[in-house]
Design an enzyme around this catalytic site. Structure first.
Site, mmCIF file in Angstrom:
data_model
loop_
_atom_site.group_PDB
_atom_site.id
_atom_site.type_symbol
_atom_site.label_atom_id
_atom_site.label_comp_id
_atom_site.label_asym_id
_atom_site.label_seq_id
_atom_site.Cartn_x
_atom_site.Cartn_y
_atom_site.Cartn_z
ATOM 1 N N ASP A 56 0.865 -1.183 0.000
ATOM 2 C CA ASP A 56 0.000 0.000 0.000
ATOM 3 C C ASP A 56 0.904 1.237 0.000
ATOM 4 O O ASP A 56 1.785 1.340 -0.853
ATOM 5 C CB ASP A 56 -0.956 -0.064 1.191
ATOM 6 C CG ASP A 56 -1.953 1.088 1.242
ATOM 7 O OD1 ASP A 56 -2.924 1.073 0.469
ATOM 8 O OD2 ASP A 56 -1.746 2.010 2.045
ATOM 9 N N HIS A 68 -7.075 -6.236 -1.579
ATOM 10 C CA HIS A 68 -5.999 -5.275 -1.360
ATOM 11 C C HIS A 68 -4.932 -5.746 -0.377
ATOM 12 O O HIS A 68 -3.761 -5.399 -0.513
ATOM 13 C CB HIS A 68 -6.599 -3.965 -0.850
ATOM 14 C CG HIS A 68 -5.603 -2.892 -0.595
ATOM 15 N ND1 HIS A 68 -4.876 -2.297 -1.612
ATOM 16 C CD2 HIS A 68 -5.186 -2.299 0.567
ATOM 17 C CE1 HIS A 68 -4.076 -1.377 -1.089
ATOM 18 N NE2 HIS A 68 -4.235 -1.362 0.222
#
Length: 337
Positions: free
Chosen positions: A114, A312
């Site tokens: 991320d 994610h």
């Protein structure tokens, strides 16, 4: 050579690992460390902590490496300076360099997820003398462009507000999150996880309608399979103690980063690299063109992997698969056992 501040504290969450606090020029960084060998620095994203690497620390250590996961500044037990501009990208790169030197090392492989992915990429870009290889998870590498980031974000979403724009005003997102940190985190994690994300056709969780909050579109009734109640307790306990300002300040520096990194406009990342993304992650779909450009932008790319059915939080959703990919790549770039 600088040595880490002694800390005898064993990790309860990662058996065999230890916690340390090390001094860096910008303050102190908390880290979890396991194993011996070439140094591998693990950098988390939003809203996570070093705990997000709990599955990777022992696997990387077992492969013959010194596995170190940090709390990025503003998170966990690391320093949290007050000024917003203390969270610009160059400060994170300096922290990473400081950690490597505080651990008595000269070089390291850096891996990020991320926000940790661009932090890892820029660490390798700005300090190739220290960071000899870069692993990027979830967020693809995209060189600096000619568009000021906040200008670009303001143009998407139609009448709704893109989440990065929503995060820009100090205090605004905090007012949404901090009255119920645990509930907000649970919803955010679930909404970006493959098994609990909203079905196709639902309103995007990344856009905020006028007068609404980001959480209004979250999955709110269940946790993803990778996240236990105990895991959520660890994350929420940290953020209930620290608040979210330090974490959100990373988003509030995107324009400063753009200005600071002007000399690296369009720069290629030449060290050996790896990319792992989830097929159901918005980061890989929105930035598909960046992935397509890897032969140009990542000339040292060893391998790139899109995990089918994955969201994610790749290293937590698919820990076994990611561990295998990471350790195989690490052996090709830096030895190990």
């Amino acid at each position: 050579m600088p040595q880490p501040t002694p800390s005898p504290e064993p990790s309860r969450s990662v058996p065999g690992a230890v916690h340390r606090l090390v001094d860096v020029p910008g303050g102190r960084i908390h880290l979890i460390e396991q194993g011996t060998g070439p140094l591998v620095l693990l950098v988390h994203g939003f809203p996570e902590t070093s705990y997000s690497w709990r599955h990777q620390l022992p696997a990387i250590a077992a492969a013959g490496f010194r596995s170190v996961a940090i709390d990025v500044r503003g998170y966990g037990r690391s320093s949290a300076p007050a000024p917003v501009d203390a969270y610009r990208m160059t400060a994170h790169v300096a922290d990473n360099v400081g950690v490597v030197h505080a651990l008595g090392e000269e070089t390291a492989t850096v891996i990020g997820h991320d926000w940790g992915s661009p932090i890892a990429a820029n660490s390798a870009l700005l300090r190739p003398d220290v960071f000899t290889a870069a692993g990027l998870l979830s967020v693809p590498y995209a060189p600096r462009s000619g568009v000021r980031p906040t200008d670009g974000f303001a143009r998407i979403g139609g009448g709704d507000e893109f989440y990065v724009s929503y995060f820009q005003e100090p205090g605004r997102a905090e007012a949404e999150i901090e009255p119920d940190v645990r509930g907000w985190l649970a919803g955010f994690y679930a909404s970006l996880s493959a098994d609990t994300m909203p079905p196709p056709g639902k309103d995007s969780v990344f856009f905020v309608p006028p007068g609404a909050q980001l959480r209004d579109r979250f999955t709110a009734d269940r946790l993803p399979s990778w996240l236990t109640e105990a895991d959520l307790d660890v994350y929420s306990g940290d953020f209930e103690r620290t608040g979210l300002t330090g974490a959100l300040n990373r988003y509030r520096n995107v324009d400063r980063d753009w200005e600071d990194l002007a000399a690296w406009d369009g720069a290629r990342l030449t060290q050996p690299s790896l990319f792992i993304g989830g097929a159901l992650d918005a980061s890989t779909t929105w930035m598909a063109e960046a992935i397509a450009q890897y032969p140009t932008t990542l000339p040292g790319l060893v391998s790139s992997h899109i995990l089918e059915g994955c969201g994610h939080w790749v290293q937590q959703e698919r820990a076994t698969e990611v561990n295998a990919l990471l350790t195989q790549w690490l052996r090709t770039v830096d030895g190990g056992q």
